[in-house]
Scaffold this active site. Structure first.
Site: not given
Ligand SMILES: NC(=O)c1ccc[n+]([C@@H]2O[C@H](COP(=O)([O-])OP(=O)(O)OC[C@H]3O[C@@H](n4cnc5c(N)ncnc54)[C@H](O)[C@@H]3O)[C@@H](O)[C@H]2O)c1
Ligand SMILES: O=P(O)(O)OC[C@H]1O[C@H](O[C@H]2[C@H](O)[C@@H](O)[C@@H](O)O[C@@H]2CO)[C@H](O)[C@@H](O)[C@@H]1O
Ligand SMILES: [Mn+2]
Length: 442
Positions: A147, A170, A265
């Site tokens: 993200n 997701d 959102y």
């Molecule tokens: N698109 C979605 O719907 C969705 C859903 C859930 C989570 N996410 C995203 O997934 C990502 C991970 O979330 P999280 O809560 O588990 O975070 P987290 O901090 O637990 O994990 C992220 C990892 O990325 C690593 N990292 C940071 N910069 C990096 C780089 N330049 N190269 C390689 N590794 C690097 C960190 O060291 C860490 O281990 C976030 O961006 C979050 O927003 C997206």
């Molecule tokens: O606040 P967080 O880190 O728990 O979640 C942020 C993320 O939220 C969305 O993902 C949700 C998902 O949509 C929901 O169904 C459920 O499974 O939990 C996810 C995360 O916990 C969002 O789409 C992501 O972009 C955010 O990073």
């Molecule tokens: Mn999302």
């Protein structure tokens, strides 16, 4: 059946064990020969990797497993990079959320000033791993869910227009699962949807069952009363967290346009005053996650390593994340699955900027994705989306040009920010907090 090799970028993510379990669970439909972890934080990744190595060894010992911080080792010989990095970790998410709240403005991970700050950190990180992938495995696909996906998608469109990257989210899947449950369906896959918008900023316009029967009236009836919360108010996914309110508040977001069903959102843009009032400026979602998911996942990983076995693990599959396997499967085996992806508009939404990165249904096969035509959208949605897409474009321009002025404009244009003066105060605080991550702004 071809067996795939996957690198998970952001190996130390709290979502990594769930993704691994999900890949192992789906191995019959999407066979895997190799899983690699890549991260730039060796200590964090190691904790997750040691536990996942045990899980993989116990459940599918034929899969080759490697965890590394060396880009060449990580990105060589892979078919997919599943990317979920968080540049700045939760410590920076906390700042993204708390700095705007200091000024009475929404403090959220991907929306408003917090999302803009996170975007300014993520662009460089995602471009870096995309370049590694292209250097060492030029035919691979990157499935990115790092993200803020909207800003990352616009950045990769501008900076790497020919790269094989697909940005995904997701949230619609999570909401569709709730919709299906609310009307007694077994799975979200029993529904066929039409949806359009930007990432974390969209609407469902049609939801039908496989026989073509309209399911919108039943779902709307539920949303009108409960939002996306369940009737009994129990949320097995995020019990007792701020997500409860987000699910319930969808009721008021829906009220604004009863023709469609909204993404959760939108509450941050349509009810910012309410969100700020409900927020605790000293304890935000980042604190909930650090005290909850992060502790649980890392604690369980440590327990597995000490026990030397994961047979009784409490780590579970990220159910919602099965869409990542669906996407990888569609690209590998040409399944032609219909999926919501974040792609360049190019006329799919007829009366909207063709260069905008929009979230719409696409048909996915071996050659990539084909966006479906969504026709013309109403004035209300077009107005909101036009403003928000310009915010996202300005952030990317600010990052590319190192422009303070453009980032100030982006913050000012965000629907969550009341004035240019407040935007400037927040921006100056964010610059100070992000010194180690943002390009220098002039
Ligand atoms: N698109 C979605 O719907 C969705 C859903 C859930 C989570 N996410 C995203 O997934 C990502 C991970 O979330 P999280 O809560 O588990 O975070 P987290 O901090 O637990 O994990 C992220 C990892 O990325 C690593 N990292 C940071 N910069 C990096 C780089 N330049 N190269 C390689 N590794 C690097 C960190 O060291 C860490 O281990 C976030 O961006 C979050 O927003 C997206
Ligand atoms: O606040 P967080 O880190 O728990 O979640 C942020 C993320 O939220 C969305 O993902 C949700 C998902 O949509 C929901 O169904 C459920 O499974 O939990 C996810 C995360 O916990 C969002 O789409 C992501 O972009 C955010 O990073
Ligand atoms: Mn999302």
């Amino acid at each position: 059946m071809k067996k795939s090799s996957i690198v998970i970028a952001g190996g130390g993510s709290t979502f990594t064990p769930g993704i691994v379990m999900m890949l192992l669970e789906h191995a019959d439909e999407f066979p895997i020969r190799q899983i690699k972890f890549y991260d730039n934080n060796e200590e964090r990744q190691d904790k997750v990797a040691k536990a996942c190595e045990i899980i993989i060894r116990e459940r599918d010992p034929e899969i080759n497993f490697i965890a590394t911080c060396d880009p060449k080792e990580a990105f060589t010989d892979v078919d997919f990079c599943m990317a979920h990095i968080r540049v700045g970790l939760y410590a920076m998410r906390e700042k993204d959320e708390k700095i705007p709240l200091k000024y009475g403005v929404v403090g959220q991970e991907t929306c408003g000033p917090g999302g803009i700050a996170y975007g300014m950190r993520s662009i460089g990180g995602v471009i870096e791993i995309l370049d590694y992938m292209e250097k060492y495995s030029p035919n691979a696909w990157m499935l990115n869910y790092s993200n803020p996906a909207a800003i990352v998608a616009e950045a990769t469109r501008r900076l790497r227009p020919n790269s094989k990257i697909i940005n995904i989210c997701d949230m619609p899947i999570g909401i569709e699962t709730r919709m299906a449950k609310a009307i007694g369906l077994e799975s979200r896959k029993d529904m066929e949807v039409r949806y359009y918008g930007l990432n974390h900023f969209g609407w469902w316009t049609s939801i039908k069952d496989k026989e073509g029967n309209d399911l919108m009236p039943q779902i709307k009836e539920h949303v009108k009363q409960y939002g996306y919360a369940s009737k009994d108010g129990v949320d097995p996914q995020h019990p007792g967290s701020s997500w409860d309110d987000t699910m319930k508040k969808a009721k008021d977001v829906y009220a604004l346009d009863p023709e469609t069903l909204p993404n959760t959102y939108l509450k941050y843009y349509l009810y910012p005053d309410y969100v700020v009032k409900e927020s605790n400026p000293n304890y935000t979602r980042a604190n909930e996650v650090m005290d909850g998911r992060e502790k649980e996942i890392f604690g369980e990983c440590e327990r597995i390593v000490q026990a030397g076995s994961a047979k009784d693990t409490t780590l579970s599959i990220n159910g919602h994340a099965s869409y990542i396997v669906d996407l990888a499967k569609a690209l590998t085996y040409n399944t032609k699955e219909r999926m919501l992806l974040i792609v360049e508009n190019n006329g799919a939404i007829e009366n909207f900027d063709p260069t905008a990165m929009v979230e719409i249904p696409c048909i996915v096969g071996k050659d990539g994705y084909e966006p479906m035509a969504m026709g013309k959208i109403p004035t209300f949605q077009r107005g909101l989306m036009s403003e928000q897409v310009c915010v996202e474009k300005l952030v990317v321009e600010a990052w590319i040009e190192g422009s303070y002025q453009k980032l100030w404009q982006a913050l000012t244009l965000s629907k969550t920010v009341p004035s240019a003066a407040v935007a400037k105060q927040i921006l100056d605080d964010l610059i100070e907090a992000n010194k180690a991550y943002w390009p220098e702004l002039k």
